[in-house]
Design an enzyme around this catalytic site. Structure first.
Site, mmCIF file in Angstrom:
data_model
loop_
_atom_site.group_PDB
_atom_site.id
_atom_site.type_symbol
_atom_site.label_atom_id
_atom_site.label_comp_id
_atom_site.label_asym_id
_atom_site.label_seq_id
_atom_site.Cartn_x
_atom_site.Cartn_y
_atom_site.Cartn_z
ATOM 1 N N ASN A 1 -13.257 5.037 6.025
ATOM 2 C CA ASN A 1 -13.260 3.983 7.039
ATOM 3 C C ASN A 1 -12.293 4.232 8.190
ATOM 4 O O ASN A 1 -12.564 3.831 9.322
ATOM 5 C CB ASN A 1 -12.997 2.625 6.401
ATOM 6 C CG ASN A 1 -14.189 2.146 5.607
ATOM 7 O OD1 ASN A 1 -15.327 2.456 5.937
ATOM 8 N ND2 ASN A 1 -13.943 1.397 4.547
ATOM 9 N N TYR B 1 0.804 -1.227 0.000
ATOM 10 C CA TYR B 1 0.000 0.000 0.000
ATOM 11 C C TYR B 1 0.837 1.279 0.000
ATOM 12 O O TYR B 1 0.274 2.379 0.010
ATOM 13 C CB TYR B 1 -0.933 0.004 1.214
ATOM 14 C CG TYR B 1 -1.880 -1.165 1.217
ATOM 15 C CD1 TYR B 1 -2.944 -1.221 0.329
ATOM 16 C CD2 TYR B 1 -1.694 -2.232 2.088
ATOM 17 C CE1 TYR B 1 -3.806 -2.306 0.311
ATOM 18 C CE2 TYR B 1 -2.555 -3.321 2.087
ATOM 19 C CZ TYR B 1 -3.603 -3.353 1.195
ATOM 20 O OH TYR B 1 -4.458 -4.424 1.182
ATOM 21 N N HIS C 1 -4.703 6.285 -0.572
ATOM 22 C CA HIS C 1 -5.203 6.140 0.796
ATOM 23 C C HIS C 1 -4.100 6.361 1.830
ATOM 24 O O HIS C 1 -4.394 6.527 3.009
ATOM 25 C CB HIS C 1 -5.804 4.740 0.957
ATOM 26 C CG HIS C 1 -7.104 4.691 1.696
ATOM 27 N ND1 HIS C 1 -7.921 5.781 1.915
ATOM 28 C CD2 HIS C 1 -7.753 3.645 2.276
ATOM 29 C CE1 HIS C 1 -8.994 5.410 2.580
ATOM 30 N NE2 HIS C 1 -8.914 4.115 2.822
ATOM 31 N N ASN D 1 -9.037 0.446 8.423
ATOM 32 C CA ASN D 1 -10.355 0.265 9.029
ATOM 33 C C ASN D 1 -10.322 0.113 10.545
ATOM 34 O O ASN D 1 -11.368 0.166 11.186
ATOM 35 C CB ASN D 1 -11.061 -0.945 8.412
ATOM 36 C CG ASN D 1 -11.308 -0.762 6.931
ATOM 37 O OD1 ASN D 1 -10.991 0.269 6.349
ATOM 38 N ND2 ASN D 1 -11.886 -1.765 6.307
#
EC number: 3.1.1.29
Length: 186
Positions: free
Chosen positions: A107, A14, A19, A63
């Site tokens: 989230n 990631y 994000h 999350n």
């Protein structure tokens, strides 16, 4: 003390995705200040103490970010909380600030709201909308977006430096809000 949190997902998979804007901006700030993060298993986060700020990157995945934030918030008994995060409702290059309010479907913010309340400062960095929310936020920036992304991230980092020195959210908001993307010379 103030808890300054950059949101993102851990692991190389990631790294530098849309994000992970919060992680990338905090990494840039830490680098410029010639500091480093250390991993805290107690908070499941990378953290750095600087002046009267705790800089934190939760390692829980997006999350569950609230778990790390709540742990650090309670342990350090922080008075203020500032979250740095991506916002797909803002165009790429836009930087805005907010005090409290809804999570906009993010989230990471939902997790923080659930465990800590929604009464905190936010530095929102636009990543634009794309086809398919999940695919978009977990994608890397396109090559032609890099100059604008870099300018916005630099602007956000400078806002954080100002906040660390001034402790004045409203002054930071007034000085560093970008309602429209910066003009990039080609």
């Amino acid at each position: 003390m103030t808890l300054l949190v950059g949101l993102g997902n851990p692991t190389l998979r990631y790294a530098h995705t849309r994000h992970n804007a919060g992680f990338d901006i905090l990494d840039s700030l830490i680098s410029e200040l010639d500091l480093s993060f250390t991993f805290s298993s107690k908070h499941n986060a990378c953290l750095c103490v600087y002046k009267d700020f705790i800089l934190l990157k939760p390692q829980t995945y997006m999350n569950l970010s609230g778990e790390s934030v709540l742990s650090a918030k309670n342990f350090y008994k922080t008075e203020e909380l500032l979250i740095v995060h991506d916002d797909l409702d803002l165009d790429l290059g836009v930087v805005r600030f907010k005090n409290g309010g809804g999570n906009g479907g993010h989230n990471g913010l939902k997790s923080i709201d659930l465990l800590c309340s929604n009464s905190y400062y936010r530095l929102r960095v636009g990543i634009s909308k794309g086809m398919g929310v999940i695919e978009h936020v977990l994608s890397k920036f396109h090559k032609n977006e890099e100059p604008l992304k870099n300018a916005a991230f630099e602007h956000a980092k400078n806002a954080l430096k100002f906040f660390i020195e001034s402790h004045d959210f409203n002054a930071m908001q007034n000085r560093f809000t970008l309602k429209k993307p910066l003009k990039i010379e080609s």
